[in-house]
Design a protein around this motif. Structure first.
Motif, PDB file in Angstrom:
ATOM      1  N   ASN A 223       0.858  -1.178   0.000  1.00 20.07           N
ATOM      2  CA  ASN A 223       0.000   0.000   0.000  1.00 20.07           C
ATOM      3  C   ASN A 223       0.894   1.228   0.000  1.00 20.07           C
ATOM      4  OD1 ASN A 223      -1.778   2.106   0.444  1.00 20.07           O
ATOM      5  ND2 ASN A 223      -2.681   1.273   2.290  1.00 20.07           N
TER       6      ASN A 223
ATOM      7  N   ASP B 189      -0.536  -2.307   9.201  1.00 25.07           N
ATOM      8  CA  ASP B 189      -0.766  -0.894   9.441  1.00 25.07           C
ATOM      9  C   ASP B 189       0.023  -0.075   8.424  1.00 25.07           C
ATOM     10  OD1 ASP B 189       1.515  -0.551  12.285  1.00 25.07           O
ATOM     11  OD2 ASP B 189       1.748  -1.403  10.297  1.00 25.07           O
ATOM     12  N   MET B 190      -0.153   1.235   8.479  1.00 27.93           N
ATOM     13  CA  MET B 190       0.542   2.135   7.572  1.00 27.93           C
ATOM     14  C   MET B 190       1.458   3.057   8.349  1.00 27.93           C
ATOM     15  SD  MET B 190      -1.375   3.353   4.201  1.00 27.93           S
ATOM     16  CE  MET B 190      -2.343   4.633   4.967  1.00 27.93           C
ATOM     17  N   ARG B 191       2.597   3.393   7.729  1.00 24.30           N
ATOM     18  CA  ARG B 191       3.516   4.342   8.334  1.00 24.30           C
ATOM     19  C   ARG B 191       3.550   5.605   7.486  1.00 24.30           C
ATOM     20  NH1 ARG B 191       6.475   1.915  12.568  1.00 24.30           N
ATOM     21  NH2 ARG B 191       5.198   0.087  13.042  1.00 24.30           N
ATOM     22  N   PHE B 192       3.504   6.742   8.184  1.00 24.04           N
ATOM     23  CA  PHE B 192       3.507   8.037   7.513  1.00 24.04           C
ATOM     24  C   PHE B 192       4.893   8.658   7.527  1.00 24.04           C
ATOM     25  CE2 PHE B 192      -0.842   9.498   6.611  1.00 24.04           C
ATOM     26  CZ  PHE B 192      -1.531   8.397   7.071  1.00 24.04           C
ATOM     27  N   GLY B 193       5.214   9.362   6.441  1.00 22.94           N
ATOM     28  CA  GLY B 193       6.375  10.219   6.461  1.00 22.94           C
ATOM     29  C   GLY B 193       6.070  11.500   7.229  1.00 22.94           C
ATOM     30  N   ALA B 194       7.088  12.324   7.405  1.00 24.50           N
ATOM     31  CA  ALA B 194       6.928  13.570   8.160  1.00 24.50           C
ATOM     32  C   ALA B 194       6.257  14.663   7.336  1.00 24.50           C
ATOM     33  CB  ALA B 194       8.268  14.055   8.670  1.00 24.50           C
TER      34      ALA B 194
END
Lengths: 117, 109
Positions: free
Chosen positions: B31, B96-101
């Protein structure tokens, strides 16, 4: 109208009080998520649920609790154990939580801004 | 867990200019999404793009999964394009998903 609703939009809490944030979706999505955003930062995952009556901790679950008694609803409780609860809270949902291209696209609600006085 | 890096952190443009935002990630993904966060905090879905290229009006995105990066192109920028652009990725090893800054874009008239 299909979508994700969060309430309230703004919430003020005194130190030591628990508070519950509402998240409802009518998209018939299986998976739901709670994120926290601090000023100038990206989103961090608090909890997620792939199916009713099941949920898993994310990266920053300490001081938070959730329930998933209905498919449409995934409320988040911010407890007094959360040391720094002032933040912007975002709820999301996806058709499925597991891999399966296209089914795990996440859609977000408008968010709740929590301020601890 | 998977690491996500976005660049540049800040970008200031004149109206009408083009821009490229980059997202690097550290693992295989199932994703990848680009979002625009408006001034009220709402996250607007721009693209779902774990691989390939998509276009939507003045915006387009490309993900090269084998090289672990994605690019978001904004052409003929408008002041309403201002805001923060986030890349978020889901690993094949997690649910789950990880977001950038994020990249904060300011378009000046």
């Amino acid at each position: 109208d299909g979508g994700i609703t969060q309430s309230p939009k703004y919430l003020f809490r005194k130190e030591g009080q628990n508070v519950t944030l509402s998240c409802e979706q009518n998209l018939n999505h299986d998976a739901m998520y709670w994120y926290r955003q601090d000023p100038g930062q990206g989103l961090r995952l608090i909890y997620y649920s792939q199916i009713v009556n099941d949920f898993q901790k994310g990266d920053i679950a300490e001081g938070y609790s959730v329930s998933r008694e209905k498919k449409e609803s995934f409320p988040l409780t911010v407890t007094s154990a959360q040391k720094n609860p002032t933040a912007f809270y975002l709820c999301a949902s996806s058709r499925r939580g597991t891999s399966g291209r296209g089914d795990n696209e996440q859609f977000f609600g408008p968010g709740t801004r929590l301020t601890v006085l | 867990g998977i690491q996500v890096e976005q660049s540049p952190p800040d970008l200031i443009l004149q109206e009408g200019a083009n821009s490229t935002l980059r997202c690097n990630f550290s693992d295989s993904v199932n994703n990848l999404q680009w979002f625009h966060q408006n001034p009220w905090g709402q996250l607007i879905n721009l693209f779902y793009i774990p691989s390939g290229t998509k276009q939507n009006g003045r915006l387009s995105a490309t993900t090269v999964a084998t090289e672990r990066y994605s690019l978001l192109y904004i052409s003929s920028s408008q002041t309403t394009d201002s805001g923060v652009y986030f890349c978020a990725v889901g690993s094949e090893n997690n649910n789950d998903m990880r977001f950038g800054a994020g990249t904060r874009l300011t378009v000046k008239p």
